[in-house]
Design a protein around this motif. Structure first.
Motif, PDB file in Angstrom:
ATOM      1  N   GLU A   1       0.847  -1.180   0.000  1.00  0.00           N
ATOM      2  CA  GLU A   1       0.000   0.000   0.000  1.00  0.00           C
ATOM      3  C   GLU A   1       0.894   1.245   0.000  1.00  0.00           C
ATOM      4  N   THR A   2       0.675   2.131  -0.942  1.00  0.00           N
ATOM      5  CA  THR A   2       1.475   3.352  -1.016  1.00  0.00           C
ATOM      6  C   THR A   2       0.789   4.468  -0.248  1.00  0.00           C
ATOM      7  N   MET A   3       1.611   5.233   0.447  1.00  0.00           N
ATOM      8  CA  MET A   3       1.083   6.358   1.223  1.00  0.00           C
ATOM      9  C   MET A   3       1.146   7.617   0.379  1.00  0.00           C
ATOM     10  N   ALA A   4       0.217   8.511   0.636  1.00  0.00           N
ATOM     11  CA  ALA A   4       0.232   9.808  -0.036  1.00  0.00           C
ATOM     12  C   ALA A   4       1.439  10.593   0.449  1.00  0.00           C
ATOM     13  N   PRO A   5       2.019  11.427  -0.405  1.00  0.00           N
ATOM     14  CA  PRO A   5       3.165  12.238   0.031  1.00  0.00           C
ATOM     15  C   PRO A   5       2.766  13.189   1.157  1.00  0.00           C
ATOM     16  N   VAL A   6       3.685  13.401   2.081  1.00  0.00           N
ATOM     17  CA  VAL A   6       3.450  14.331   3.184  1.00  0.00           C
ATOM     18  C   VAL A   6       3.683  15.743   2.653  1.00  0.00           C
ATOM     19  N   ALA A   7       2.677  16.594   2.794  1.00  0.00           N
ATOM     20  CA  ALA A   7       2.783  17.978   2.326  1.00  0.00           C
ATOM     21  C   ALA A   7       3.619  18.781   3.315  1.00  0.00           C
ATOM     22  N   VAL A   8       4.756  19.282   2.850  1.00  0.00           N
ATOM     23  CA  VAL A   8       5.689  20.039   3.674  1.00  0.00           C
ATOM     24  C   VAL A   8       5.778  21.454   3.123  1.00  0.00           C
ATOM     25  N   LEU A   9       5.570  22.428   3.992  1.00  0.00           N
ATOM     26  CA  LEU A   9       5.688  23.832   3.597  1.00  0.00           C
ATOM     27  C   LEU A   9       7.022  24.366   4.096  1.00  0.00           C
ATOM     28  N   LEU A  10       7.856  24.827   3.172  1.00  0.00           N
ATOM     29  CA  LEU A  10       9.132  25.443   3.517  1.00  0.00           C
ATOM     30  C   LEU A  10       8.971  26.944   3.347  1.00  0.00           C
ATOM     31  N   THR A  11       8.984  27.668   4.461  1.00  0.00           N
ATOM     32  CA  THR A  11       8.860  29.117   4.386  1.00  0.00           C
ATOM     33  C   THR A  11      10.222  29.704   4.090  1.00  0.00           C
ATOM     34  N   GLY A  12      10.245  30.924   3.655  1.00  0.00           N
ATOM     35  CA  GLY A  12      11.522  31.579   3.405  1.00  0.00           C
ATOM     36  C   GLY A  12      11.527  32.306   2.084  1.00  0.00           C
ATOM     37  N   GLY A  13      12.709  32.731   1.703  1.00  0.00           N
ATOM     38  CA  GLY A  13      12.855  33.444   0.457  1.00  0.00           C
ATOM     39  C   GLY A  13      12.665  34.938   0.586  1.00  0.00           C
ATOM     40  N   ASP A  14      12.460  35.412   1.799  1.00  0.00           N
ATOM     41  CA  ASP A  14      12.305  36.852   2.007  1.00  0.00           C
ATOM     42  C   ASP A  14      12.550  37.197   3.463  1.00  0.00           C
ATOM     43  N   ALA A  15      12.428  38.435   3.777  1.00  0.00           N
ATOM     44  CA  ALA A  15      12.475  39.062   5.098  1.00  0.00           C
ATOM     45  C   ALA A  15      12.937  38.202   6.256  1.00  0.00           C
ATOM     46  N   GLY A  16      14.208  38.195   6.493  1.00  0.00           N
ATOM     47  CA  GLY A  16      14.720  37.551   7.694  1.00  0.00           C
ATOM     48  C   GLY A  16      15.042  36.082   7.553  1.00  0.00           C
ATOM     49  N   CYS A  17      14.754  35.477   6.421  1.00  0.00           N
ATOM     50  CA  CYS A  17      15.079  34.067   6.229  1.00  0.00           C
ATOM     51  C   CYS A  17      16.422  33.958   5.518  1.00  0.00           C
ATOM     52  N   ASP A  18      17.318  33.195   6.109  1.00  0.00           N
ATOM     53  CA  ASP A  18      18.646  33.008   5.534  1.00  0.00           C
ATOM     54  C   ASP A  18      18.543  32.078   4.330  1.00  0.00           C
ATOM     55  N   GLU A  19      18.931  32.588   3.161  1.00  0.00           N
ATOM     56  CA  GLU A  19      18.802  31.808   1.923  1.00  0.00           C
ATOM     57  C   GLU A  19      19.614  30.524   1.958  1.00  0.00           C
ATOM     58  N   ALA A  20      20.776  30.550   2.600  1.00  0.00           N
ATOM     59  CA  ALA A  20      21.602  29.344   2.691  1.00  0.00           C
ATOM     60  C   ALA A  20      20.888  28.279   3.527  1.00  0.00           C
ATOM     61  N   CYS A  21      20.234  28.694   4.598  1.00  0.00           N
ATOM     62  CA  CYS A  21      19.492  27.748   5.440  1.00  0.00           C
ATOM     63  C   CYS A  21      18.298  27.176   4.677  1.00  0.00           C
ATOM     64  N   VAL A  22      17.605  28.026   3.946  1.00  0.00           N
ATOM     65  CA  VAL A  22      16.468  27.557   3.136  1.00  0.00           C
ATOM     66  C   VAL A  22      16.961  26.539   2.114  1.00  0.00           C
ATOM     67  N   ALA A  23      18.069  26.846   1.432  1.00  0.00           N
ATOM     68  CA  ALA A  23      18.617  25.955   0.408  1.00  0.00           C
ATOM     69  C   ALA A  23      19.059  24.614   1.008  1.00  0.00           C
ATOM     70  N   LYS A  24      19.743  24.657   2.148  1.00  0.00           N
ATOM     71  CA  LYS A  24      20.203  23.418   2.791  1.00  0.00           C
ATOM     72  C   LYS A  24      19.024  22.569   3.266  1.00  0.00           C
ATOM     73  N   THR A  25      18.005  23.226   3.787  1.00  0.00           N
ATOM     74  CA  THR A  25      16.820  22.495   4.232  1.00  0.00           C
ATOM     75  C   THR A  25      16.151  21.816   3.044  1.00  0.00           C
ATOM     76  N   ARG A  26      16.036  22.545   1.939  1.00  0.00           N
ATOM     77  CA  ARG A  26      15.458  21.973   0.723  1.00  0.00           C
ATOM     78  C   ARG A  26      16.291  20.773   0.264  1.00  0.00           C
ATOM     79  N   GLU A  27      17.625  20.901   0.313  1.00  0.00           N
ATOM     80  CA  GLU A  27      18.515  19.805  -0.064  1.00  0.00           C
ATOM     81  C   GLU A  27      18.256  18.554   0.776  1.00  0.00           C
ATOM     82  N   CYS A  28      18.016  18.735   2.066  1.00  0.00           N
ATOM     83  CA  CYS A  28      17.752  17.587   2.948  1.00  0.00           C
ATOM     84  C   CYS A  28      16.508  16.832   2.506  1.00  0.00           C
ATOM     85  N   PHE A  29      15.454  17.571   2.198  1.00  0.00           N
ATOM     86  CA  PHE A  29      14.225  16.918   1.734  1.00  0.00           C
ATOM     87  C   PHE A  29      14.450  16.254   0.376  1.00  0.00           C
ATOM     88  N   GLU A  30      15.185  16.904  -0.507  1.00  0.00           N
ATOM     89  CA  GLU A  30      15.466  16.334  -1.826  1.00  0.00           C
ATOM     90  C   GLU A  30      16.316  15.076  -1.714  1.00  0.00           C
TER      91      GLU A  30
END
Length: 149
Positions: free
Chosen positions: A1-30
């Motif tokens: 039985e296959t499970m539906a993908p877990v919907a994950v919201l990654l905030t960032g890309g503006d005001a106060g979010c470190d782009e390197a942290c956003v990119a590394k977090t995205r890399e972890c999920f990828e």
């Protein structure tokens, strides 16, 4: 039985979010996706958009990255994750977690942001260290003492 993908919201890309942290977090999920394709449905949403658009209805995990929680000076009052969220965006984040059952993952400054959101009620339960107490400087150097009890 296959499970539906877990919907994950990654905030960032503006005001106060470190782009390197956003990119590394995205890399972890990828990276996980390479070994387990279809496990996550990774969605991006800028912090300022939360108050206008709200969160996608299917989101089960909200990831708030590192960066800056508070403005660095009076000259940049609109900077920082709290300013970007505003009261409405913060309330929508809290509602998604408290009422919608979403999981909040705060990385570095993202954890401090959760402590500052009134709806979570954590500020009086968790001791946090603000910049003026601990002596943060532009290069990230930390100095000084703080009482733990």
């Amino acid at each position: 039985e296959t499970m539906a993908p877990v919907a994950v919201l990654l905030t960032g890309g503006d005001a106060g979010c470190d782009e390197a942290c956003v990119a590394k977090t995205r890399e972890c999920f990828e990276c996980v996706e390479k070994d387990d394709p279809g496990r996550f449905d990774l969605q991006d949403l800028k912090m300022r958009s939360l108050s206008k658009k709200g969160l996608p209805a299917n989101v089960k995990v909200i990831v708030v990255p590192g960066g800056d929680v508070w403005p660095d000076s009076d000259d940049d009052k609109d900077f920082g994750q709290l300013a970007a969220l505003g009261p409405h965006g913060g309330a929508k984040l809290v509602a998604a977690v408290r009422d919608g059952g979403a999981v909040y993952i705060g990385i570095c400054a993202g954890a401090f942001t959760a402590l500052e959101l009134e709806g979570f009620g954590l500020a009086s339960k968790v001791r946090i260290v603000h910049r003026e107490v601990f002596g943060f400087c532009e290069m990230g150097e930390v100095n000084g003492d703080i009482a733990l009890a």
